[in-house]
Design a protein around this motif. Structure first.
Motif, short mmCIF file in Angstrom:
data_model
loop_
_atom_site.label_atom_id
_atom_site.label_comp_id
_atom_site.label_asym_id
_atom_site.label_seq_id
_atom_site.Cartn_x
_atom_site.Cartn_y
_atom_site.Cartn_z
N PHE A 162 0.65 -1.36 -0.15
CA PHE A 162 -0.05 -0.13 -0.04
C PHE A 162 1.04 1.43 -0.17
N PHE A 163 1.99 1.29 0.57
CA PHE A 163 2.85 2.36 0.61
C PHE A 163 4.16 2.59 -0.07
N ARG A 164 4.11 1.35 -1.11
CA ARG A 164 5.23 1.35 -2.06
C ARG A 164 5.36 2.76 -2.90
N VAL A 165 6.57 3.14 -3.03
CA VAL A 165 6.83 4.38 -3.99
C VAL A 165 6.46 3.87 -5.24
N LYS A 166 5.83 4.81 -5.88
CA LYS A 166 5.33 4.75 -7.35
C LYS A 166 5.95 5.94 -8.15
N GLN A 225 15.29 14.44 -14.05
CA GLN A 225 14.50 13.67 -12.90
C GLN A 225 14.68 12.11 -12.58
N GLU A 226 15.17 11.67 -13.76
CA GLU A 226 15.42 10.23 -13.78
C GLU A 226 16.52 9.88 -13.32
N GLU A 227 17.53 10.65 -13.38
CA GLU A 227 18.96 10.24 -12.82
C GLU A 227 18.90 10.55 -11.43
N MET A 228 18.18 11.61 -10.94
CA MET A 228 17.87 11.75 -9.54
C MET A 228 17.28 10.83 -8.65
N ALA A 229 16.10 10.22 -9.26
CA ALA A 229 15.47 9.28 -8.61
C ALA A 229 16.22 8.01 -8.47
N GLY A 230 17.22 7.56 -9.37
CA GLY A 230 17.91 6.63 -9.12
C GLY A 230 18.91 6.70 -8.03
N MET A 231 19.32 7.95 -7.74
CA MET A 231 20.11 8.25 -6.55
C MET A 231 19.30 7.84 -5.16
N PHE A 232 18.02 7.94 -5.09
CA PHE A 232 17.32 8.01 -4.02
C PHE A 232 16.43 6.71 -4.12
N GLN A 233 16.44 5.70 -4.95
CA GLN A 233 15.72 4.63 -5.20
C GLN A 233 16.90 3.25 -5.24
N THR A 234 17.70 3.09 -4.53
CA THR A 234 18.74 2.32 -4.47
C THR A 234 18.64 0.82 -3.75
N ASN A 235 17.69 1.04 -2.82
CA ASN A 235 17.42 -0.25 -2.28
C ASN A 235 16.04 -0.21 -1.91
N MET A 241 14.42 -0.32 1.10
CA MET A 241 13.93 0.39 2.21
C MET A 241 13.57 1.73 1.58
N GLU A 242 14.20 2.09 0.56
CA GLU A 242 13.95 3.47 -0.06
C GLU A 242 12.84 3.57 -0.97
N LYS A 243 11.96 2.27 -1.29
CA LYS A 243 11.05 2.10 -2.18
C LYS A 243 9.54 2.04 -1.40
N ASN A 244 9.90 2.27 -0.03
CA ASN A 244 8.62 2.58 0.60
C ASN A 244 8.38 3.67 1.36
N ILE A 245 7.30 4.32 1.45
CA ILE A 245 7.27 5.70 2.02
C ILE A 245 7.65 5.54 3.55
N LEU A 246 7.20 4.40 3.93
CA LEU A 246 7.34 4.43 5.57
C LEU A 246 8.70 4.11 6.09
N THR A 247 9.51 3.26 5.35
CA THR A 247 10.94 3.08 5.61
C THR A 247 11.66 4.29 5.13
N PHE A 248 11.27 4.99 3.84
CA PHE A 248 11.93 6.07 3.46
C PHE A 248 11.69 7.19 4.40
N TRP A 249 10.52 7.33 5.00
CA TRP A 249 10.29 8.21 5.88
C TRP A 249 11.12 8.12 7.33
N LEU A 250 11.31 6.85 7.70
CA LEU A 250 12.14 6.76 8.93
C LEU A 250 13.67 6.69 8.51
N MET A 251 14.05 6.45 7.38
CA MET A 251 15.31 6.69 7.01
C MET A 251 15.74 8.24 6.90
N ASN A 252 14.91 8.94 6.44
CA ASN A 252 15.12 10.59 6.43
C ASN A 252 15.06 10.93 7.83
N LYS A 253 14.32 10.63 8.78
CA LYS A 253 14.35 11.07 10.28
C LYS A 253 15.55 10.56 10.64
N LEU A 254 16.23 9.55 10.59
CA LEU A 254 17.58 9.25 11.11
C LEU A 254 18.58 9.67 10.21
#
Length: 248
Positions: free
Chosen positions: A30-34, A46-56, A58-71
């Motif tokens: 439900f919270f996967r990054v689209k 835009q595509e090159e930047m997206a590749g830098m932020f979607q490497t694993n 954990m970064e492809k889910n909103i909840l885990t991305f939010w947590l990673m950003n907070k940490l």
């Protein structure tokens, strides 16, 4: 009683485990990054930047991305001062970038090196980039992307960084600065050439020139200014080229 409680405990255990699995699957899907969108990016698409932020994963889910950003576990980008993350929808990440700004470039041996206020190389090219003024020198210059420019003469690099930052601070419009064999600087702004000499700090000279050069550009004036021996409060004198008159 004991025999009856054992199956109940196992049943409750399996029920709890099943609920946990369902919750995890729900969050994963439900919270996967689209979509990942960016604002303020000039160095990469835009595509090159997206590749830098979607490497694993954990970064492809909103909840885990939010947590990673907070940490502070999301990517650190050498060409960015900072960035802000927002979540327009449960499946979208929007990132506003505050990139390090190119202040000028160095032309050396048919190559062009563009750097920020600290001298960090942000871009290199085989052809000059339109709209970015250049320092031209024959001093040995080497570089690595996202590292500070290296020059054979460190004093010359200090002159370049001092001038580049002063031009930006005083909003001076300039085209190029040439250095001679003695590292004396010659500023070219429109149709005006300014002899600046060799100094560690050009603050007084550039402060005095800032408004003068702007007026000269508006008036279309042509000539040379000698600032090599300038003192605070002194006059800035434009020496106009003499017209050669032919014999009658």
């Amino acid at each position: 009683m004991n025999n009856m409680e054992e199956p109940r405990k196992r049943y409750k255990g399996w029920l709890v485990a099943g609920i946990v699995v369902l919750l995890i699957l729900f969050c994963v899907f439900f919270f996967r990054v689209k979509k990942v969108s960016f604002e303020g990016n000039t160095y990469y698409s835009q595509e090159e930047m997206a590749g830098m932020f979607q490497t694993n994963f954990m970064e492809k889910n909103i909840l885990t991305f939010w947590l990673m950003n907070k940490l502070s576990l999301t990517p650190e980008l050498e060409f960015v001062r900072e960035y802000e993350v927002s979540y327009p929808t449960v499946n979208e990440i929007h990132i506003k970038l505050y990139e390090k700004k190119i202040v000028a470039g160095i032309a050396y041996a048919n190559h062009y090196i563009y750097f920020d206020k600290d001298g960090m190389v942000l871009q290199s090219a085989d052809k000059p980039v339109d709209g970015i003024p250049l320092f031209e020198t024959k001093n040995l210059t080497t570089f690595t992307l996202y590292s500070k420019v290296q020059m054979e003469d460190e004093g010359l690099l200090g002159q370049i960084l001092n001038l580049a930052n002063l031009f930006q601070h005083y909003h001076v419009s300039w085209d190029k600065v040439l250095f001679d064999a003695n590292n004396e600087a010659y500023l070219y702004s429109g149709n005006v050439k300014v002899s600046l000499g060799k100094k560690d700090n050009y603050d007084e000279e550039i402060s005095a020139l800032s408004s003068v050069l702007e007026k000269m550009a508006k008036n279309g004036q042509v000539g040379e200014i000698d600032m090599r021996n300038y003192r605070v409060g002194g006059d800035v004198i434009l020496k106009r080229p003499q017209n050669k008159q032919g014999k009658k």
